[in-house]
Design an enzyme around this catalytic site. Structure first.
Site, short mmCIF file in Angstrom:
data_model
loop_
_atom_site.label_atom_id
_atom_site.label_comp_id
_atom_site.label_asym_id
_atom_site.label_seq_id
_atom_site.Cartn_x
_atom_site.Cartn_y
_atom_site.Cartn_z
N THR A 56 33.40 -76.92 54.69
CA THR A 56 34.27 -77.81 55.46
C THR A 56 33.84 -77.88 56.91
O THR A 56 34.16 -78.84 57.60
CB THR A 56 35.73 -77.30 55.40
OG1 THR A 56 35.69 -75.88 55.60
CG2 THR A 56 36.37 -77.60 54.06
N SER A 146 26.78 -63.58 56.17
CA SER A 146 26.39 -63.94 57.54
C SER A 146 25.57 -62.90 58.25
O SER A 146 25.78 -62.65 59.44
CB SER A 146 27.64 -64.18 58.39
OG SER A 146 28.06 -65.46 58.28
N ASP A 197 29.92 -69.34 60.73
CA ASP A 197 29.48 -67.94 60.79
C ASP A 197 29.44 -67.41 62.22
O ASP A 197 29.89 -66.30 62.50
CB ASP A 197 28.08 -67.80 60.16
CG ASP A 197 28.01 -68.43 58.78
OD1 ASP A 197 29.08 -68.64 58.18
OD2 ASP A 197 26.90 -68.70 58.31
N TYR A 254 21.53 -76.81 50.52
CA TYR A 254 22.58 -76.88 51.54
C TYR A 254 22.47 -78.20 52.30
O TYR A 254 23.46 -78.92 52.49
CB TYR A 254 22.47 -75.67 52.46
CG TYR A 254 23.55 -75.57 53.50
CD1 TYR A 254 24.71 -74.86 53.25
CD2 TYR A 254 23.41 -76.17 54.75
CE1 TYR A 254 25.71 -74.75 54.21
CE2 TYR A 254 24.39 -76.08 55.71
CZ TYR A 254 25.54 -75.37 55.45
OH TYR A 254 26.53 -75.27 56.41
C1 GLA Z 1 27.11 -71.07 55.25
C2 GLA Z 1 26.95 -71.81 56.56
C3 GLA Z 1 28.31 -72.16 57.17
C4 GLA Z 1 29.22 -72.86 56.16
C5 GLA Z 1 29.22 -72.10 54.84
C6 GLA Z 1 29.97 -72.82 53.78
O1 GLA Z 1 27.70 -69.83 55.47
O2 GLA Z 1 26.22 -71.02 57.47
O3 GLA Z 1 28.11 -72.95 58.32
O4 GLA Z 1 28.84 -74.19 55.98
O5 GLA Z 1 27.91 -71.84 54.37
O6 GLA Z 1 31.33 -72.86 54.07
#
Ligand code: GLA
Length: 427
Positions: A56, A146, A197, A254
């Protein structure tokens, strides 16, 4: 079958590790010859779990992360020239570059996440020079928790301190660091991520969840709201399951999801899918149909729109202490679990970012007695989370471990995730 747990280091242990490693790696050249070096300080930043609100952030939507107790630690000493020298307990090779050579498309390897932060701060007009630093981390790597943002954000807070930028003191300053760490990841490391993140690593607080609103133009307070998150008071805890399925965001999937969302928004004549509400969803899906022979754009849109609605609803439940007037009740807890389950189903069926391992971890968590469960982070592997009653943690973990063994999969690893502190100075 016994479950494998990944404990977090204490802040003291993490700091001691990098202080020792710094002295062993870098030396001060005094008159008496090389003596073990002393860093200017030690800083650290956490990994995160996202409770809900997945994919999102780059759609101007809502996310609800907490910081993990698992952190990446650095010891750093600034230099007068523009050389960056890095060593990491998790990397075989040291990494060296001149900051003047760091630019989009030019930096490679793990040091790009670090030098990229210095580059982004310089681009934003802040006076940053080179530095020597060592890194050590207990954030599981490649587990969608992360680890890369923890690395970049530990450096962001350290550079703010050693170069007296004053950006670590409040959320407004920290939001500048979020932007720098995000630019580093997007433009120097080449991962087109959305800001969740870095925001979690720099803005979360102990005992709180962070409600992030990615609509453009909001000030720091509107962007990031702290919501007290006392799961223990409701007799609950959050179990994190690293499914051990390899997770990689720098590949095409992604970026492909982002592009589909942008295409859907363009067809609908809006600047982001955040503009579409659940009430307007059916109409939006009908308008997408002529441009969407195989239904992909409609599935992606349905996920994004319903996920932001679920996030708002779960944030509201958390704000109310998972009950009425701050007193937890069964109905609110069950509703929170149902929202997590619906999020996972949407990520599996509409957004198509789950894999066999994360689906199994979720199903086995629920079968083992979890109140709710979902994948967390970008997907395509990585971790899941489960909302679990305090007395059921071991049982749920054992159940998941047994399901993985029965399926012939690599054993998963387990973490507990009390909402922890954002990036900061340790010593
Ligand atoms: C990864 C990306 C974030 C976010 C998530 C999905 O963690 O780094 O920015 O888009 O995926 O919510």
């Amino acid at each position: 079958m016994s479950a494998q747990w990944l404990p977090a280091w204490s802040r003291e242990e993490g700091a001691e590790r990098v202080r020792r490693q710094f002295s062993a790696t870098f030396h001060d050249d005094g008159e008496l010859g090389p003596v073990p070096g002393t860093a200017d300080g030690v800083w650290s930043a956490p990994g995160r779990v996202n409770i809900i609100g997945e994919h999102t952030d780059y759609n101007a939507g809502l996310c609800l992360p907490t910081a993990l107790p698992h952190r990446t630690y650095i010891a750093l000493e600034k230099r007068a020239d523009d050389v960056v020298r890095l060593a990491s307990a998790q990397a075989d090779e040291p990494w060296t570059a001149r900051l003047s050579d760091v630019r989009p498309g030019e930096a490679e390897g793990w040091g790009a996440y670090v030098a990229g932060v210095a580059w982004a701060l310089r681009e934003a007009g802040y006076p940053v020079t080179g530095f020597d630093a060592v890194v050590d981390s207990c954030v599981p790597f490649g587990a969608s928790l992360s680890s890369s943002a923890a690395l970049g954000c530990a450096f962001a807070i350290a550079l703010s301190d050693v170069f007296d930028l004053g950006l670590g003191d409040d959320d407004a300053g920290r939001t500048v660091l979020v932007a720098a760490a995000r630019r580093a990841e997007n433009e120097i490391a080449g991962a087109p991520t959305g800001g969740l993140d870095q925001s979690a690593a720099l803005l979360c607080a102990p005992g709180q969840a962070l409600l992030l609103d990615f609509r453009p133009g909001l000030d720091a307070q509107e962007f990031a709201q702290h919501v007290p998150f006392d799961l223990a008071a409701a007799g609950l805890t959050l179990l994190v399951i690293d499914s051990r399925a390899p997770h990689q965001l720098v590949d095409g999937q992604y970026a492909e999801r982002r592009a589909a969302c942008e295409a859907a928004a363009a067809h609908l004549g809006v600047d982001s899918l955040r503009r579409i509400t659940t009430d307007g969803l059916d109409d939006a899906l009908a308008r997408l149909a002529p441009h969407d022979a195989d239904g992909t754009l409609r599935r992606r849109t349905r996920h994004v729109v319903t996920e932001t609605a679920r996030t708002a609803e779960l944030a509201q439940l958390v704000r109310g202490g998972l009950g009425a007037d701050g007193v937890p009740d069964e109905a609110a807890v069950a509703q929170a679990g149902a929202l997590m389950n619906a999020s996972h189903a949407s990520l599996r069926d509409d957004y198509e970012v789950t894999v066999r391992e994360t689906d199994l971890a979720v199903d086995a968590s629920l079968a083992g007695g979890a109140v709710g469960a979902r994948m967390t982070g970008g997907g395509f592997g990585g971790s899941t989370i489960a909302l679990v009653r305090l007395g059921d943690v071991e049982r749920v973990a054992e159940h998941v471990a047994a399901a993985f063994a029965e399926a012939g999969l690599t054993a998963p690893a387990f973490l507990t995730a009390p909402p922890s502190a954002a990036a900061g100075r340790d010593a």
